[in-house]
Design a protein around this motif. Structure first.
Motif, short mmCIF file in Angstrom:
data_model
loop_
_atom_site.label_atom_id
_atom_site.label_comp_id
_atom_site.label_asym_id
_atom_site.label_seq_id
_atom_site.Cartn_x
_atom_site.Cartn_y
_atom_site.Cartn_z
N ARG A 1 -1.74 -10.16 89.79
CA ARG A 1 -1.70 -9.01 90.70
C ARG A 1 -3.11 -8.51 91.00
O ARG A 1 -3.42 -8.14 92.15
CB ARG A 1 -0.87 -7.88 90.08
N ARG B 1 11.67 -20.73 91.10
CA ARG B 1 12.12 -19.54 91.83
C ARG B 1 11.30 -19.31 93.09
O ARG B 1 11.55 -18.38 93.83
CB ARG B 1 12.03 -18.30 90.92
N ALA B 2 10.27 -20.12 93.30
CA ALA B 2 9.39 -19.94 94.46
C ALA B 2 8.75 -21.27 94.79
O ALA B 2 9.14 -22.31 94.25
CB ALA B 2 8.33 -18.88 94.14
N SER C 1 -0.82 -15.04 95.97
CA SER C 1 0.42 -14.35 96.31
C SER C 1 1.64 -15.19 95.96
O SER C 1 2.64 -14.69 95.44
CB SER C 1 0.44 -14.00 97.81
N ASP C 2 1.55 -16.49 96.23
CA ASP C 2 2.65 -17.39 95.87
C ASP C 2 2.84 -17.44 94.37
O ASP C 2 3.97 -17.45 93.86
CB ASP C 2 2.38 -18.80 96.42
N ILE D 1 1.46 -12.07 85.16
CA ILE D 1 1.79 -11.29 86.36
C ILE D 1 0.72 -10.24 86.62
O ILE D 1 0.23 -10.08 87.74
CB ILE D 1 3.17 -10.62 86.23
N VAL E 1 6.89 -13.55 88.92
CA VAL E 1 7.89 -12.47 88.88
C VAL E 1 9.29 -13.06 88.73
O VAL E 1 10.11 -12.59 87.93
CB VAL E 1 7.80 -11.59 90.13
N SER E 2 9.57 -14.11 89.50
CA SER E 2 10.89 -14.75 89.41
C SER E 2 11.10 -15.36 88.04
O SER E 2 12.19 -15.27 87.45
CB SER E 2 11.01 -15.83 90.49
N LEU F 1 2.07 -15.12 92.23
CA LEU F 1 2.64 -13.86 91.79
C LEU F 1 4.15 -13.86 91.97
O LEU F 1 4.90 -13.46 91.06
CB LEU F 1 2.00 -12.70 92.55
N SER F 2 4.63 -14.29 93.13
CA SER F 2 6.07 -14.34 93.38
C SER F 2 6.76 -15.27 92.39
O SER F 2 7.84 -14.98 91.87
CB SER F 2 6.34 -14.81 94.81
N GLN F 3 6.11 -16.39 92.13
CA GLN F 3 6.65 -17.37 91.18
C GLN F 3 6.77 -16.78 89.78
O GLN F 3 7.79 -16.92 89.11
CB GLN F 3 5.72 -18.59 91.16
#
Length: 293
Positions: A287, A167-168, A253-254, A283, A260-261, A256-258
């Motif tokens: 964070r 997802r990222a 940050s990458d 997560i 979450v997705s 975290l986005s991964q």
């Protein structure tokens, strides 16, 4: 040592052992305590048995000065997997040749670090755990499960590797080994290492047990209890009381986005509750790293 995280505290409160590698390695070592050693047993005899599992760092028989007939010994290994396999194969099964008249077989358990946890402080890990799975994060988005399995086969016998949907830029997944000792070796040796040269350092932590769904999807009491287990980043990622505020780790940050997705995909899909809980825990910890806390 850093302060224990919420998942580790929850596990302790529920009477379950922490899956934080820092807690495990502080409680026990790659060393076996051997009991019910027959009188007259030599170190060479024990080395002949336990040396088959890996290079020995120590093989020592403690003299039975009390005359009980049940001596003790210690054997140390280079890896967790060698120690764990030796324990599984010999505990309650191994008898020494020439000592058949003894009443019982040898008993083996992981030796405690009593200077850290006191006597009995490592009891939860004495026979190892039935957890042989690790969570792996910060993988390249084009990672294949075969590549992941090949990488982790360097530290043990891989029974399976599974990736969560991409997802990222980075992905995450799980690797399952045959035994707990191999999973510990993976955390110790591969956490912070890139899957490929020049890539992002991987996150490798022990994963919580899979929930066993039954009776129409209602988890058993054992499964619900085991849900408090959580995989935590090693201590070096966490603040100590005297430490200054760390800077966010590169790539946090990458990741975290991964995560979450991956969490959204797991919740909306057919993933078990345990998988969702594990990703959610990751997560929250990521964070904190992004915020520098």
């Amino acid at each position: 040592w850093g302060k224990r995280g919420a998942p580790a505290q929850a596990a302790a409160a529920a009477g379950l052992p922490s899956l934080d590698y820092a807690d495990i390695s502080a409680a026990v070592e790659k060393r076996l305590f051997i009991g019910k050693v027959p009188p007259g047993t030599t170190e060479d005899e024990l080395a002949g048995i336990y040396g088959a599992y890996g290079a020995l760092q120590e093989c020592r028989v403690v003299p039975d000065r009390g005359g009980s007939g049940n001596g003790i010994a210690f054997v140390s290994f280079e890896t967790w997997s060698a120690a764990h396999r030796a324990l599984l194969d010999t505990d309650g099964h191994q008898r020494l040749r020439g000592h058949e008249g003894t009443p019982s077989a040898l008993v083996a358990s992981f030796a405690e670090r009593t200077s850290n946890v006191g006597r009995g402080g490592g009891l939860a890990y004495a026979k190892g755990l039935d957890i042989a799975r690790v969570f792996v994060g910060s993988l390249p988005d084009d990672t294949a499960e075969a590549e992941l399995a090949e990488c982790f086969s360097a530290v043990g016998s891989v029974e399976g590797a599974a990736l969560l949907p991409a997802r990222a830029r980075l992905r995450c997944g799980y690797v399952t080994f045959q035994i707990w000792g191999e999973a510990l070796d993976a955390v110790e040796q591969l956490h912070g290492q890139p899957l490929r040269g020049g890539g992002e350092p991987m996150t490798v932590v022990l994963a919580q047990p899979k929930a066993k769904e039954r009776d129409g999807g209602i988890a058993s009491a054992t499964s619900r209890s085991s849900a408090v287990y959580a995989a935590e980043p090693p201590t070096k990622w966490r603040r100590t009381e005297s430490a200054s505020m760390p800077t966010p780790a590169p790539g946090a940050s990458d990741l975290l986005s991964q995560l979450v997705s991956a969490y959204v995909a797991a919740v909306n899909g057919q993933s078990p509750t345990s998988a969702c809980d594990l990703i959610h825990d990751q997560i929250m910890k990521t964070r904190e790293r992004v915020r520098g806390g």
